[in-house]
Design an enzyme around this catalytic site. Structure first.
Site, PDB file in Angstrom:
ATOM      1  N   HIS A 135     111.905  72.264  78.191  1.00  0.00           N
ATOM      2  CA  HIS A 135     112.487  73.503  77.874  1.00  0.00           C
ATOM      3  C   HIS A 135     114.007  73.907  78.476  1.00  0.00           C
ATOM      4  O   HIS A 135     113.937  73.130  79.603  1.00  0.00           O
ATOM      5  CB  HIS A 135     111.480  74.590  78.448  1.00  0.00           C
ATOM      6  CG  HIS A 135     111.932  76.077  77.888  1.00  0.00           C
ATOM      7  ND1 HIS A 135     113.004  76.971  78.358  1.00  0.00           N
ATOM      8  CD2 HIS A 135     111.275  76.787  77.004  1.00  0.00           C
ATOM      9  CE1 HIS A 135     112.927  77.915  77.750  1.00  0.00           C
ATOM     10  NE2 HIS A 135     112.044  77.917  76.894  1.00  0.00           N
ATOM     11  N   ASP A 212     106.401  72.605  85.635  1.00  0.00           N
ATOM     12  CA  ASP A 212     106.650  73.765  84.704  1.00  0.00           C
ATOM     13  C   ASP A 212     105.347  74.020  84.054  1.00  0.00           C
ATOM     14  O   ASP A 212     104.903  73.782  83.145  1.00  0.00           O
ATOM     15  CB  ASP A 212     107.830  73.717  83.932  1.00  0.00           C
ATOM     16  CG  ASP A 212     107.725  74.697  82.946  1.00  0.00           C
ATOM     17  OD1 ASP A 212     106.913  75.784  82.804  1.00  0.00           O
ATOM     18  OD2 ASP A 212     108.883  74.697  82.021  1.00  0.00           O
ATOM     19  N   GLN A 215     103.353  76.900  79.960  1.00  0.00           N
ATOM     20  CA  GLN A 215     102.396  76.733  78.731  1.00  0.00           C
ATOM     21  C   GLN A 215     101.013  76.244  79.190  1.00  0.00           C
ATOM     22  O   GLN A 215     100.107  76.093  78.352  1.00  0.00           O
ATOM     23  CB  GLN A 215     103.169  75.732  77.864  1.00  0.00           C
ATOM     24  CG  GLN A 215     104.231  76.185  77.335  1.00  0.00           C
ATOM     25  CD  GLN A 215     104.175  77.671  76.566  1.00  0.00           C
ATOM     26  OE1 GLN A 215     103.188  77.999  75.973  1.00  0.00           O
ATOM     27  NE2 GLN A 215     105.485  78.370  76.271  1.00  0.00           N
ATOM     28  N   LYS A 238     103.079  84.886  79.478  1.00  0.00           N
ATOM     29  CA  LYS A 238     102.431  83.873  78.611  1.00  0.00           C
ATOM     30  C   LYS A 238     100.986  83.744  79.178  1.00  0.00           C
ATOM     31  O   LYS A 238     100.374  82.880  78.525  1.00  0.00           O
ATOM     32  CB  LYS A 238     103.249  82.390  78.896  1.00  0.00           C
ATOM     33  CG  LYS A 238     104.634  82.672  78.397  1.00  0.00           C
ATOM     34  CD  LYS A 238     105.203  81.375  78.073  1.00  0.00           C
ATOM     35  CE  LYS A 238     106.784  81.163  78.030  1.00  0.00           C
ATOM     36  NZ  LYS A 238     107.250  81.929  76.762  1.00  0.00           N
ATOM     37  N   CYS A 376     114.004  76.531  72.245  1.00  0.00           N
ATOM     38  CA  CYS A 376     114.783  76.317  73.628  1.00  0.00           C
ATOM     39  C   CYS A 376     114.632  74.877  74.050  1.00  0.00           C
ATOM     40  O   CYS A 376     114.561  74.425  75.175  1.00  0.00           O
ATOM     41  CB  CYS A 376     114.257  77.401  74.659  1.00  0.00           C
ATOM     42  SG  CYS A 376     114.613  78.713  74.245  1.00  0.00           S
TER      43      CYS A 376
END
Lengths: 418, 148
Positions: A135, A212, A215, A238, A376
């Site tokens: 991202h 990261d 998600q 999220k 993104c």
């Protein structure tokens, strides 16, 4: 929790999606006269009633500033804020609560690491390794750092199916590599990266790894100690929580050695005009009044996820992913992007001759909310040779009927553009 | 299917999307790029201007049906107009696509087919992208001309 009894059955039983849906008031709405089919969960998830109620209760009963007052409300707010930190610690299985730093979201967590750890450890000629799946939030902070320091960004390539090339990754790791920063689950394609292997290979050379997890955390169990990652970043919104709150996990030894990020109140021990002594962990990294309600409500969201059970959520979403992959594959002209073997609930696709934006508008008129665009991830779109994709992303409350609604709405797209 | 979708994706628009008119680069012409970072739509508009009159307008790029059809229709409609007339047309067009859904549709010739965009506020950017590029292209050389 409102319908806790309905969903707190044995972990081995499948997720009761009808009961879960009852907990999300927003899902009862109709859009353009059709039932809302919310398939934009990778952008942000909806919130269960328990989360909404906790936010209201905080401002109704608990509001006070943290770590400051000696009065009752301040103590109440501080207790709840620190309790939330421990909920996050348990959720990620971090060793200590002081390894949990509250930030605004994944983007700020990554920027924090780039601006503190990065600026101290990366110099001219050094290298930072990221991947093609990243991202923009895991590209640009490193680009800025590289520009400032005269360092170099190296990028792990992917296969056409959207999997990282681990051989190429190994070759990228060298004496000048100062950090590896990779996404756990790709927001654009759904690829679940083998982060344990990525970390193992980096650690063999003594290179720290940032993951990261934006998600990942609402869709699978994450154990930062089992992974052995040095940094893990996540966003509250999220994972059924509010916007504006996120978490940076980092091992205490790294955090101790890192300089502060922002400065101001709460992050200090003592201040004179000559010298400032910084506070202990994690407060050294939490300057100013934090998002107190956000942190507390994030704790409630985690409680909800845990009660439903992440294993059960993962199984449910995986089953829906397979069902959706099959359904979309049957539609002529639809091409799925990202077909990694290990995938989370993301269906990214293009339709021959139809731009994703037109797909998005037509689906919206059927009440189906998806994301269209570059997600993104412009360098990834470039690699896939498409300007944009349409993306349906799943969460625990989605159903087979909703996948059917998506497929039916895609029929309309073909009708309009016949 | 709902009628506002049919109004948005009229046959003329679908036709211009499938077969955009004036879809080519112009050598030695004024040009400007229109880019919508939100969706990644990217169009370059080329203008051949002679004595303040647009002799030729073309475009290239990629985008959704609305942005492509709008660009295609725009190149047809500004040809032969002065830069000032084209700017005035843009203003009327912009008013049309941002008007409230029940306002009467101004007669803009072929461009009126894009009036359906007003039902879809998030798509206004798509419909106006080429026009902003046109304005930039016209102004860019205009500055140079004024200093000569």
């Amino acid at each position: 929790m409102t319908s806790g009894t309905a969903i707190s059955a044995q972990r081995t039983t499948p997720l009761d999606v009808a009961a879960v849906r009852q907990d999300f008031p927003i899902l009862r709405q109709r859009v353009h006269g059709k039932p809302l089919v919310y398939l934009d969960n990778a952008a942000t998830t909806q919130k269960p009633q328990a989360v909404i109620d906790r936010l209201v209760r905080y401002y109704t009963e608990d509001n006070g500033n943290v770590h400051r007052g000696v009065h009752w409300l301040s103590e109440r707010a501080t207790d709840a804020y620190e309790a939330a930190r421990d909920i996050v610690r348990r959720f990620l299985n971090a060793a200590e609560s002081r390894e949990i730093v509250f930030v605004r979201g994944t983007t700020e967590a990554i920027n924090l690491v780039a601006q503190t750890y990065g600026r101290t450890h990366v110099g001219a000629g050094d290298e930072i390794v990221i991947s093609t799946l990243e991202h923009h939030s895991n590209i640009v902070p490193w680009q800025l750092l590289c520009e400032e320091k005269g360092a170099r960004l190296r990028v792990i390539p992917i296969s056409d199916s959207g999997e990282l090339d681990l051989d190429a990754y190994q070759k990228l790791l060298g004496d000048r590599t100062r950090l590896v920063s990779v996404v756990h689950v790709s927001n654009a394609l759904g690829t679940i990266n083998p982060v344990d292997e990525i970390i193992r290979l980096a650690h063999r050379r003594g290179i720290p790894v940032l993951v990261d997890g934006a998600q990942a955390v609402a869709h699978m169990k994450v154990d930062v100690q089992a992974l052995g990652c040095d940094f893990y970043a996540l966003s509250g919104h999220k994972m059924l929580g509010p916007t504006g709150i996120g978490v940076l996990y980092a091992t205490s030894s790294l955090l101790e050695a890192m300089p502060p990020y922002q400065s101001g109140g709460d992050m200090i021990r003592s201040v004179t005009f000559e010298q400032t002594l910084f506070n202990t962990l994690p407060y050294k990294f939490e300057a100013g009044t934090p998002d107190i309600s956000g942190a507390i409500v994030l704790g409630t969201a985690i409680g909800y996820l845990t009660q439903v059970g992440l294993d059960r959520i993962a199984a449910h979403e995986h089953e829906l992913l397979e069902y959706g992959t099959d359904a979309l594959s049957r539609i002529p002209g639809v091409r799925l992007m990202g077909t990694a073997k290990q995938k989370a609930g993301i269906l990214s696709f293009v339709v021959d001759g139809v731009h994703p934006h037109d797909i998005g508008t037509i689906l919206d008129r059927e009440g189906v909310a998806i994301r269209t665009g570059h997600h993104c991830c412009q360098p990834l779109m470039h690699r896939l040779a498409v300007p944009a994709t349409a993306r349906a992303s799943l969460a625990l409350y989605n159903t087979r009927d909703e996948i059917d609604a998506l497929a039916a709405a895609l029929g309309n797209v073909r009708e309009v553009f016949a | 299917m709902m009628s506002d979708l049919q109004e948005l994706y009229q046959e003329v628009i679908l036709d211009h999307n499938r077969r955009p008119r004036n879809f080519r680069a112009l050598d030695d012409a004024r040009k400007a790029e229109g880019y919508n970072p939100l969706c990644g739509d990217r169009l370059t508009v080329y203008l051949r201007v002679d004595d303040g009159v647009i002799k030729e307008a073309t475009f290239q790029g990629s985008g959704c049906a609305i942005s492509k059809a709008s660009a295609s229709l725009m190149t047809e409609s500004v040809k032969g107009k002065t830069v000032a007339e084209a700017e005035a047309l843009f203003e009327r067009f912009h008013r049309t696509v941002t008007a409230s859904p029940d306002a009467p549709v101004e007669d803009l010739g072929k461009l009126s087919v894009l009036a359906g965009v007003r039902q879809f506020p998030v798509r206004v950017k798509c419909a106006t992208l080429a026009w902003y590029a046109l304005r930039a292209a016209a102004e860019a050389r205009g500055d140079v001309v004024s200093t000569e």
